[in-house]
Design an enzyme around this catalytic site. Structure first.
Site, mmCIF file in Angstrom:
data_model
loop_
_atom_site.group_PDB
_atom_site.id
_atom_site.type_symbol
_atom_site.label_atom_id
_atom_site.label_comp_id
_atom_site.label_asym_id
_atom_site.label_seq_id
_atom_site.Cartn_x
_atom_site.Cartn_y
_atom_site.Cartn_z
ATOM 1 N N SER A 113 -17.881 -8.504 78.153
ATOM 2 C CA SER A 113 -17.884 -7.193 78.790
ATOM 3 C C SER A 113 -17.754 -6.098 77.721
ATOM 4 O O SER A 113 -18.544 -6.073 76.776
ATOM 5 C CB SER A 113 -16.766 -7.133 79.833
ATOM 6 O OG SER A 113 -16.881 -5.995 80.642
ATOM 7 N N GLY A 257 -19.792 -15.857 97.395
ATOM 8 C CA GLY A 257 -19.014 -16.528 96.360
ATOM 9 C C GLY A 257 -18.663 -15.622 95.201
ATOM 10 O O GLY A 257 -17.902 -16.022 94.313
ATOM 11 N N ASP A 290 -23.753 -8.204 88.057
ATOM 12 C CA ASP A 290 -22.778 -9.289 88.151
ATOM 13 C C ASP A 290 -21.498 -8.853 88.857
ATOM 14 O O ASP A 290 -20.497 -9.550 88.839
ATOM 15 C CB ASP A 290 -22.458 -9.853 86.762
ATOM 16 C CG ASP A 290 -21.791 -8.837 85.835
ATOM 17 O OD1 ASP A 290 -21.370 -7.756 86.315
ATOM 18 O OD2 ASP A 290 -21.683 -9.113 84.626
ATOM 19 N N ASP A 328 -20.848 -14.227 88.475
ATOM 20 C CA ASP A 328 -20.369 -12.845 88.496
ATOM 21 C C ASP A 328 -19.719 -12.491 87.163
ATOM 22 O O ASP A 328 -19.762 -13.279 86.209
ATOM 23 C CB ASP A 328 -19.436 -12.610 89.693
ATOM 24 C CG ASP A 328 -18.160 -13.437 89.626
ATOM 25 O OD1 ASP A 328 -17.623 -13.659 88.525
ATOM 26 O OD2 ASP A 328 -17.694 -13.877 90.699
ATOM 27 N N HIS A 329 -19.104 -11.319 87.126
ATOM 28 C CA HIS A 329 -18.645 -10.776 85.849
ATOM 29 C C HIS A 329 -17.561 -11.626 85.180
ATOM 30 O O HIS A 329 -17.414 -11.578 83.962
ATOM 31 C CB HIS A 329 -18.131 -9.350 86.052
ATOM 32 C CG HIS A 329 -17.937 -8.603 84.783
ATOM 33 N ND1 HIS A 329 -18.981 -8.301 83.926
ATOM 34 C CD2 HIS A 329 -16.807 -8.106 84.197
ATOM 35 C CE1 HIS A 329 -18.517 -7.642 82.888
ATOM 36 N NE2 HIS A 329 -17.198 -7.518 83.013
#
Length: 373
Positions: A113, A257, A290, A328-329
């Site tokens: 990130s 999810g 994400d 995701d992130h």
């Protein structure tokens, strides 16, 4: 090639091995256990840095240098005066992150990130230093601002990194877009507010521009990209993440999810298109995300050379872009509430980097290259 030392740098609101929280839940590995400890058991020399959770890329890069070099954090005379905070920060002289960092070792910097911006700026400063800090004429100028040490970094890897910023901030500044008008699950707003409370910690009168949330706005991230180039002797990798799917109306919605914490923001990012204050057009290609970062932004910095990853022809000085990781992130961290098995991914990434040849002679970046750290 000398010994490789893998340094992991967390993202916004994250934590590292200097923080007590890391022992309760490691940022790298999370629900799956300490990833760096696991990788050390596999023979990789790994370390997890702790930098300012909400600090700017500059401040975080300075803290990263202090931890690696085992010295007192120096944010620079010019920078600290401009942004109104103390010049010196935490001292790592007695507790360096890496026990031995010398000319026989080379760094591999892995940033998740906003850690991506941190390691990019850090490697740039190692190579070029900073002219403004040199002009400030400080007698105790940090070697980080002198530069000349590009050869100390073999590779940079950015994971789910907003290298061109994220519309998670810009969509709130665009008067043509109404975030509250985006349909989201009723419970997602509560969790999104929890996330926003962790964006900034303001302990002094420092300038508003000296925070991560400033650096991650699109126009500011693009400006940073114009200052930071790719080093010809360094390998670059990016791993974009995406966990949304296109809808008939052209928007993107999160896949079932996704971490609940990200669902509301993902819906808003997936519906947004507009223009930044600086005139940059955000089109529909920015909607895949994400949960926090636009997938397209995580592929490569604007203006930088980039190509899809070819494991047989990994090039230095070019962003080698992995296929989009379906997650995701926080998937590549092991997951906040949903556990993800990530050890195989990191073993593969680190093994790939270890297999790379040295990129050969480095050009002289400026007159201080002969100095050793």
């Amino acid at each position: 090639m000398g010994k490789l030392q893998f340094v992991f740098v967390h993202g916004l609101s994250g934590w590292g091995s200097y923080d007590e929280q890391y022992r309760r839940m490691p940022y790298w590995g999370m629900r799956g256990g300490d990833l760096t400890a696991y990788l050390r058991g596999k023979g990789f020399d790994c370390y997890a840095a702790s930098v300012a959770p909400t600090g700017s890329a500059w401040d975080r890069a300075c803290e990263l240098y202090a931890q690696i070099a085992g010295t007192r954090t120096d944010y620079g005379a010019a920078h600290s005066q401009r942004y109104r905070h103390e010049r010196y920060g935490p001292d790592f002289s007695t507790c360096p992150l890496i026990p031995e960092w010398n000319g026989d070792t080379r760094l591999v910097l892995i940033g998740h990130s906003f850690g991506g911006a941190t390691v990019r700026l850090f490697s740039h400063l190692l190579a070029y230093g900073d002219e403004e800090e040199r002009r400030a004429g400080s007698e105790d100028l940090s070697p980080l601002f002198e530069g000349g040490f590009a050869e100390r970094v073999l590779a940079v890897a950015a994971l789910a990194a907003p290298m061109n910023g994220t519309t998670a901030y810009d969509l709130f500044a665009d008067p043509s877009f109404e975030p509250a008008g985006v349909k989201t699950p009723w419970w997602s707003g509560i969790l999104a507010r929890m996330l926003s409370k962790r964006v900034r910690t303001r302990k002094d009168d420092r300038d508003e521009r000296d925070f991560a949330d400033f650096d991650m706005r699109i126009d500011n991230a693009l400006a940073m990209n114009r200052r930071i180039g790719t080093l010809p002797g360094t390998y670059y990798f990016s791993v974009p993440c995406g966990f949304t799917e296109p809808q008939p109306d052209g928007t993107h919605r999160p896949i079932r999810g996704m971490e609940p914490l990200f669902v509301m923001r993902s819906c808003q990012i997936g519906a947004y298109a507009g223009t930044t204050g600086g005139g940059f057009r955000i089109d529909e290609s920015w909607r895949e995300n994400d949960g926090l970062v636009n997938t397209v932004s995580a592929k490569a910095p604007s203006g930088a050379p980039a190509k899809p990853l070819d494991r047989m022809r990994v090039q230095p000085g070019v962003w080698n872009v992995f296929p989009t990781y379906k997650g995701d992130h926080m998937a590549l961290q092991g997951g906040l509430t949903h556990r993800h098995e990530i050890r195989g991914f990191y073993e593969d990434l680190l093994s790939l980097i270890e297999s790379l040849p040295s990129a050969g002679p480095f050009p002289k970046y400026h007159h201080k290259q002969e100095r050793t750290i």
